[in-house]
Design an enzyme around this catalytic site. Structure first.
Site, short mmCIF file in Angstrom:
data_model
loop_
_atom_site.label_atom_id
_atom_site.label_comp_id
_atom_site.label_asym_id
_atom_site.label_seq_id
_atom_site.Cartn_x
_atom_site.Cartn_y
_atom_site.Cartn_z
N HIS A 1 30.32 39.09 41.16
CA HIS A 1 30.36 37.79 40.50
C HIS A 1 29.20 36.90 40.93
O HIS A 1 28.66 36.14 40.12
CB HIS A 1 31.69 37.10 40.81
CG HIS A 1 31.94 35.88 40.00
ND1 HIS A 1 32.35 35.93 38.68
CD2 HIS A 1 31.86 34.57 40.31
CE1 HIS A 1 32.50 34.71 38.22
NE2 HIS A 1 32.21 33.85 39.19
N HIS B 1 35.98 32.74 32.99
CA HIS B 1 37.04 32.58 33.98
C HIS B 1 38.18 33.52 33.57
O HIS B 1 39.32 33.10 33.39
CB HIS B 1 37.50 31.12 34.05
CG HIS B 1 37.54 30.60 35.46
ND1 HIS B 1 38.53 29.79 35.95
CD2 HIS B 1 36.70 30.80 36.51
CE1 HIS B 1 38.30 29.49 37.21
NE2 HIS B 1 37.20 30.10 37.57
#
Length: 719
Positions: free
Chosen positions: A47, A93
């Site tokens: 990420h 998200h």
């Protein structure tokens, strides 16, 4: 509190491969502390490090005369003339929203807004791209309800209009929904704020809300597949407060005007760790932090917890020490924390001290710019098997299947929960194509859209990547905008599987070719990998967010269909039926190749629409559902009936690219035919606007009856 032992299970839980762990030991020449292990884990996970994707992301076109700042900062910055710039980005998200839908989606919205105002821009528009499992899956309804409520709750309270987006359903998202959030803001082009720290011995300042234990390990969680331990990950989801974020934005923008800000960075993924490391690394400096000075809302927080917390509504800044008092006064006024928690240092060190004890002492550059990078093995996606014959279908039944599917029905149930009018500059609300927002105090307007067709990408990643960009280009063009630039959100499965990595590589190649040909460089973006549950991955979903400009908003194409309008189709229908919405929704078949994208034709057709906008009353591109669905959507927006002049399946439902449906007067039609002939473009009459029925070559149904299906199907599916 003593650090836990670093066992092999703990190492694996932090996402390290055996080789990566050995690299950590080699860099340090010793065993790391528990806090150091957490810092490496946060910075080296997928990420934050983009370790599987950096090689390919570098191939994307990212520059142009309009680009002020491309990828690498919190958001991209593009010149819109008159000393102004639009600042925008899209980010995912996904994992948090599946675990805790409301807070996951809400904090996704909060994070993307911070990315924009961290650059010195006031947010003016938001969008979202949502992908869910099938409506009859046990989790889907609660996911849809929670995600939409989270986005609406945060965005509405913060006060930014949601002007566009998309929602889709597919079995591949049953175990892993996608929540992609987009935000754009306006700034003076010469007053953009960046994250690179400068100057030795300058104060590092913590701004905003207090630090808690919510979100600890969130970035690492987002870089792993889901399995049957998913509920154990609930504490890694952050909790948002939009009213605090609103105050934080106002305080930051006011602070920026004082000249006190040297550099500033949002505390997003990996919180204090990532923000401090990125600021130091970009500026070629080290950073010392004294954690006892960090504002905390919970007692007895450890160094590990403070460094990895992803509590929301926080910023980190390097401050001009001469203006400390003025800066502090701004944050006191807005009732927000302002704390000097460290300083920049000359050495390449990330030094973390807690109550006088050194908890971490690491070479800062090894955490960010020299983090691991992989050239993952990848396999070319094989050509799809030849598709079977597509029978002629009853066109009215085919249309009913499309408008009765939650994939293609009206999404009013979603966007009516969002405030699209706050700030009073929205010219076109969701549900009618690209959103349009005025640039306040000028004649200009900005148009926004987000697009991707995952079934195309799965069948043919290169063409699917091209098509996502091309559809965004057409959606901007259809409202009269000149496309400026794009942001991407690359949602894929496990990159360690060569098949999945091949999808990623193919999509990047297609996107790169399209943004180059259509002059829409990628200026920001996000990669979200490991979107898998129990080994089953999502459809490859490289979402494209795009921004265009309209020099005079009075020239935007925002009219509606009126009785007597002639319907013209720009572009040729060759009858491509592979991977079409009709095939999937009406015939229950997902097969064939994605439609080919002719980028030269896309550019020529876009130029034609913009050059001839004076003759165009209403316009939409032809994408999902082809001519039939495009004509119906024009009819639905105005309540005016339409008579199409064919009932042939391919003419109505094919999804050939590069096409537009235009509504115009008889005089306009004559002018457009002449202009198209001189440009050597294909244009044809396909119908008329008339009456209160929707018809195919004489076969008709009351528009009101079809609208009832269209307007209620989504709500019936998800509520």
């Amino acid at each position: 509190m003593p650090d836990p032992a670093i066992t092999q299970d703990v190492i694996a839980a932090h996402g390290f491969s055996p080789d990566e762990w050995q690299e950590v030991l080699s860099i340090l020449g010793r065993d790391p502390t528990f806090t150091e292990m957490g810092i490496f884990s946060a910075m080296w996970n997928e990420h934050c490090s983009y370790k599987s994707s950096k090689k390919w992301l570098r191939t994307l076109p990212t520059t142009g005369p309009q680009v002020i700042c491309g990828p690498g900062e919190n958001a991209g910055v593009v010149d819109i003339g008159d000393g102004q710039a639009v600042v925008f980005k899209m980010e995912s998200h996904n994992h948090p929203s599946y675990i805790e839908p409301f807070q996951g989606a809400a904090t996704g919205m909060g994070g993307i807004l911070r990315d924009v105002f961290t650059m010195g821009a006031r947010p003016i528009a938001a969008m979202n791209s949502l992908s869910f499992g099938m409506p009859d899956h046990p989790k889907t309804r609660s996911l849809v309800s929670g995600v939409v409520a989270g986005i609406g709750g945060y965005g509405n309270c913060f006060g930014v209009p949601t002007v566009g987006g998309e929602v889709r359903f597919d079995p591949s998202y049953n175990g892993n929904c996608l929540v992609n959030a987009f935000a754009a803001g306006l700034a003076d082009a010469d007053k953009i704020f960046y994250s690179a720290a400068s100057g030795v011995g300058r104060p590092v300042v913590y701004l905003g809300a207090k630090t808690g234990r919510d979100g600890v390990g969130g970035a690492t969680m987002a870089s792993a597949e889901f399995d049957d331990t998913i509920e154990d990950k609930r504490p890694t989801v952050q909790v948002g407060d939009p009213f605090t974020e609103k105050r934080l934005m106002e305080a930051c923008l006011e602070l920026m005007a004082t000249g006190a800000v040297v550099s500033i960075q949002d505390m997003g993924a990996a919180g204090l760790t990532c923000s401090a490391v990125e600021m130091g690394d970009k500026g070629g400096l080290g950073v010392r932090l004294d954690l006892e000075k960090v504002p905390q809302r919970e007692e007895n927080m450890t160094a590990y917890e403070m460094m990895l917390s992803e509590s929301q509504e926080r910023m980190l800044m390097v401050l001009d020490p001469a203006l400390e008092d003025a800066a502090r006064a701004v944050f006191v006024k807005w009732d927000l924390d302002f704390a000097i928690v460290g300083e920049t240092i000359a050495e390449d060190r990330f030094l973390i001290v807690h109550n006088g004890e050194v908890m971490a002492d690491l070479p800062l550059s090894k955490l960010s710019s020299t983090a691991p990078e992989y050239d993952r093995p990848w396999e070319e996606t094989p050509p799809p098997a030849p598709m079977g014959e597509v029978p002629q279908v009853d066109p009215m039944e085919g249309l009913r299947s499309l408008i009765g599917s939650p994939n293609h029905a009206s999404k009013a149930w979603v966007y009516e929960q969002y405030d699209s009018q706050v700030m009073a500059d929205t010219l076109r609300t969701p549900g009618a194509g690209a959103g349009i927002v005025r640039v306040h105090g000028t004649t200009k307007a900005l148009a926004f859209t987000s697009d991707v067709t995952p079934r195309y990408v799965a069948a043919n990643p290169v063409q699917g990547g091209k098509q996502a960009v091309a559809e965004a280009y057409r959606n901007l063009t259809a409202v009269g905008a000149t496309p400026l630039a794009t942001t991407d959100n690359m949602n894929f499965g496990n990159p360690e599987k060569p098949r999945i990595m091949g999808q990623f590589v193919g999509a990047i190649r297609g996107i790169g070719a399209a943004v180059d040909a259509l002059d829409m460089p990628i200026v920001s973006g996000n990669v979200s990998l490991y979107n898998e549950t129990d080994g089953t991955g999502i459809l490859p979903t490289p979402t494209i967010g795009a921004v265009g400009i309209i020099a005079d908003h009075a020239e935007a194409i925002t009219g509606t269909l009126q009785p007597g309008h002639v319907l013209l189709q720009l572009g040729e229908t060759r009858g491509h039926m592979g991977q079409t919405a009709l095939l999937a929704e009406h015939l229950g078949r997902v097969e064939g190749d994605a439609p080919p994208v002719d980028l030269q034709a896309e550019a020529a057709h876009g130029d034609f629409i913009r050059a001839n906008r004076a003759w165009i009353a209403a316009c939409t591109d032809l994408s999902d559902g082809g001519l039939a669905l495009a004509a119906f959507e024009l009819a639905a927006a105005s309540g005016t009936g339409v008579a199409l002049e064919t009932a042939e399946t391919a003419a109505l439902f094919a999804e050939d690219q590069g096409r537009y449906l235009i509504a115009t007067t008889f005089d306009g039609a004559e002018a457009l035919f002449i202009a198209a002939a001189s440009a050597d473009l294909v244009i044809s009459r396909v119908g008329m606007a008339q009456g209160t029925d929707f018809s195919f070559d004489g076969q008709s149904a009351p528009l009101a009856d079809l609208l009832e299906i269209y307007r209620t199907a989504f709500a019936h599916a998800v509520s």
